[in-house]
Scaffold this active site. Structure first.
Site, mmCIF file in Angstrom:
data_model
loop_
_atom_site.group_PDB
_atom_site.id
_atom_site.type_symbol
_atom_site.label_atom_id
_atom_site.label_comp_id
_atom_site.label_asym_id
_atom_site.label_seq_id
_atom_site.Cartn_x
_atom_site.Cartn_y
_atom_site.Cartn_z
ATOM 1 C CG ASP A 162 -2.233 0.670 1.019
ATOM 2 O OD1 ASP A 162 -2.316 1.495 0.097
ATOM 3 O OD2 ASP A 162 -3.175 0.393 1.783
ATOM 4 C CG ASP A 179 -9.668 2.019 -0.301
ATOM 5 O OD1 ASP A 179 -9.093 0.992 -0.711
ATOM 6 O OD2 ASP A 179 -9.153 2.794 0.520
#
Ligand code: GLA
Length: 724
Positions: A469, A537
């Site tokens: 990430d 997301d």
């Protein structure tokens, strides 16, 4: 008239009067470079191949005469500070302070790297200074893709300063140009806009450093003459393979050419280049389709699977992720239960997300702990290795989340190594998601970041998956390591690539997901080290239909990690169907699922296993468009054209919306007959399709099929199979 033959680099090239023609061919197209009598290198043509290659030399003559200034507009790599006054590809301040650059053809060579790939290299030199630019055109013939980059070097007495350093400089010709570009933000990635380019320069760029694509990715397409559709029109798809700041200038000039200049952004990045040092730019990749957007994207998908993605022709692991199921609130026993749920669900792997590390400042929310990559003793008293073994005992694999480039100010790492952090001395710190970025231009930081992955994998060789990430942008861009601050944005990305190269040298095939607070960093520069990316997301399936549609122009389904979550209002079937159009995962609480939903999910994993190869390795056809139709329909067909899957969704909730007219299939084998059968049905529901009917491909492509999508039947998956 052909006068003589010219031998360069072992190959023979036709010479027309003084002009050397350098053709870069792919399956359908020719990119023609032409050395003028003056030795200037121009781009004479980029388009569909002509049947007689002797005619390429006539192309530049039939455009407006290239007298005086206008000849500069076609430059294959436009210099600045001498005659050119148009937007340059390169600008330089020489060692003696002079700003003038003119680049003339010096030599070229063309090599065949293998049956499908050729490399054309052209060396340009300034007539006054010992300063060279080499242009590279790597053509992937069958995929009709070109990667173009440049390298810059000099032998001046001291360093020169590069003010601009594009990878590529293209000249396109059309009666009008239509740009499809993207913008976004967190949870709103890949929002398209299509508009006609007007005269002047349109710039697509990013200055965010890391997570560079958050507001704008370097992905775009340009239709020539008129807006291309899925199946018609000339359209260029392009992107820069660079995981950092980029800049693409699209200039419609006063002679109505479209000049595209693409490269690493020169924002705050003047580059000081030492004598003898080589500055190599990343590749600008492009594919030109003469038959619409569908072909362009299928070509890019093939190219990505054949040449770019790690294990592009391989398989992927389905998974259960705990991010939205637990957020930071978990412990060993909760995770042990999730490992059992992973098995129960039937997916391959459990992915442990954020929150497993840091002790002095435990990672219990996103304000602390980032940078301290030791297991949190309270949550995981027996460490990761215990969980990896537990996973194995349950017959599933184990994967883990890391965000190795970042640090929370509340961390031991920050306390120990403030010099490793990108920040301005004497100024307030600015945080993005409460964190700062580590200075990857510093080799010690590179070692640290490599060590995080290496440490995890050498302690736990069975660890099967990494989610990498990157949640913050670079504020206060300053490195306490670099002497030359204007190198930071570039050296950061180079440092990142060095780490990823070291990881891949040692762990060639471990699947890794490229994530950046969603899709803040999806580009082919990074993807050559990853197996997949996280598009957003935002997993609301309705939103995802639109987003995945846009991503699918540029990236193949095998690379798109799609999770079933609790976002959105749609039933679990709808959410699962959407997630199946890529690499399927789940991020829901399995133990709280209604029994029928659980049965459906378990069955869906099996159904997915039976069709995933078609989705991952087949050809993708976008049939009906969510932006313009009530129903979005996407079709994956295997290369043998004998089996396919069609996903159909209701995307408009107005009265009576649905598949009122049949949806025409594409790409089928004209000689074959097919049967259609609805799959992935929710328990207790019946299909509206009759699997007994046999259709000719002629019927399915001219008339179509009707998935009977409507309110109450808003997601329909259909398998198509050849009848022998
Ligand atoms: C980012 C990612 C999410 C999740 C969180 C964890 O937002 O995009 O998928 O991993 O970080 O903090």
């Amino acid at each position: 008239m052909l006068l003589t033959l010219f031998l360069v680099g072992g190959a023979v090239f036709p010479v027309y009067s003084q002009k050397i023609i350098i053709p870069v061919y792919s399956k359908s197209n020719a990119l023609i470079l032409q050395v003028e009598d003056s030795k200037d290198l121009n781009m004479a043509y980029f388009g569909e191949k002509l049947s007689d290659e002797n005619e390429y030399k006539n192309i530049s003559r039939v455009y407006r005469p290239a007298e005086d200034y206008s000849s500069m507009l076609a430059s294959a790599y436009t210099a600045s500070g001498t005659r050119n006054l148009a937007e340059p590809a390169i600008s330089v301040t020489h060692a003696d302070g002079n700003n003038g650059l003119h680049l003339l053809y010096e030599s070229h060579k063309q090599e065949k790297i293998d049956e499908n790939v050729s490399l054309t290299t052209i060396v340009l030199k300034d007539p006054v200074y010992p300063f060279w630019v080499t242009l590279y055109y790597k053509a992937y013939v069958n995929e009709d893709v070109i990667e173009q980059w440049s390298s810059i070097r000099h032998k001046e007495k001291k360093s020169v300063t590069l003010g601009k350093f594009a990878s590529a400089n293209l000249l396109m010709r059309g009666s009008a140009y239509w740009l499809r570009q993207y913008h976004g933000d967190w949870a709103r990635e890949m929002q398209p806009e299509e508009s006609r380019l007007t005269h002047g320069i349109k710039v697509l760029d990013s200055k965010l450093g890391t997570r560079a694509n958050l507001f704008q990715p370097p992905l775009f397409m340009v239709s020539l003459d008129k807006p291309a559709t899925e199946d018609e029109g000339k359209v260029l798809f392009a992107s820069l393979s660079w995981t950092g700041n980029f800049r693409v200038d699209l200039e419609v000039d006063h002679q109505d050419n479209l000049r595209i200049i693409a490269g690493v952004s020169n924002f705050a990045s003047a580059y000081s280049l030492k004598p003898g040092e080589e500055f190599s730019t990343p590749a600008f990749l492009y594919t030109l389709s003469n038959s619409g957007k569908g072909l362009a994207s299928r070509n890019l998908h093939d190219w990505a699977r054949n040449y770019k993605l790690v294990d592009g022709k391989g398989t992927r692991l389905t998974l259960l992720n705990n991010w939205e199921a637990t957020y930071f609130d978990f412990n060993e026993s909760k995770l042990s239960a999730l490992l059992k749920d992973t098995k129960k669900l039937g997916v391959d792997l459990f992915l442990l997300d954020d929150g497993w590390f840091a002790n002095k400042y435990p990672r219990n929310d996103d304000h602390a702990g980032l940078g301290d990559w030791q297991e949190n003793k309270q949550k995981l008293p027996n460490g990761i290795s215990y969980l990896v073994k537990e996973a194995d005992a349950n017959g599933v694999k184990f994967g883990i989340w890391i965000e190795p480039e970042m640090v929370n100010p509340k961390s031991e790492l920050y306390e120990k190594h403030p010099d490793w952090v990108i920040r301005q001395p004497g100024r307030d710190e600015h945080y993005f998601r409460n964190q700062l970025v580590l200075d990857l231009s510093n080799p010690k930081v590179q070692d640290f970041v490599f060590g995080i992955v290496d440490g995890l994998l050498s302690k736990n060789p069975e660890l099967a998956y990494i989610k990498w990430d990157c949640n913050a942008v670079i504020y206060n861009a300053h490195s306490s390591y670099l002497q030359n601050q204007s190198h930071l944005y570039i050296e950061y990305v180079r440092g990142l690539y060095k780490v990823l190269q070291r990881i891949r040298a040692k762990y060639a095939s471990i699947p890794m997901m490229l994530c950046s607070g969603g899709g803040g960093r999806v580009d082919y520069g990074a993807l050559q080290y990853f197996t997949e990316y996280w598009p957003s997301d935002n997993t609301d399936p309705l939103e995802r239909i639109f987003m995945q549609w846009e991503y699918s122009y540029f990236f193949p389904a095998i690379a798109s990690a799609n999770h079933v979550t609790d976002w959105g209002k749609q039933p679990v079937k709808f959410r699962t169907d959407v997630a199946m159009m890529g690499k399927l995962g789940f991020d829901i609480v399995i133990s709280k699922l209604d029994p029928k939903d659980l049965t459906f999910c378990q069955q869906a994993v099996k159904t997915y296993d039976s069709v995933k190869d078609i989705i991952w390795q087949g050809d993708q056809y976008r049939l009906t468009n969510p932006l313009t139709d009530d129903v979005a329909s996407v079709f994956y067909l295997d290369k043998a054209k004998s089996a396919g899957v069609i996903f159909n969704y209701l995307v408009n909730n107005r009265y009576g919306a649905g598949s009122a007219v049949p949806i025409r299939l594409k790409g089928l084998d004209p000689s074959k007959k097919y049967r259609l059968e609805e799959i992935n049905l929710y328990p207790g529901t019946r299909s509206a399709l009759n699997p007994g009917t046999i259709y000719t491909s002629d019927f399915l492509m001219k008339i179509g099929f009707n998935p009977a999508v409507k309110s109450g039947r808003n997601s329909v998956v259909v398998k198509i199979t050849e009848v022998r």
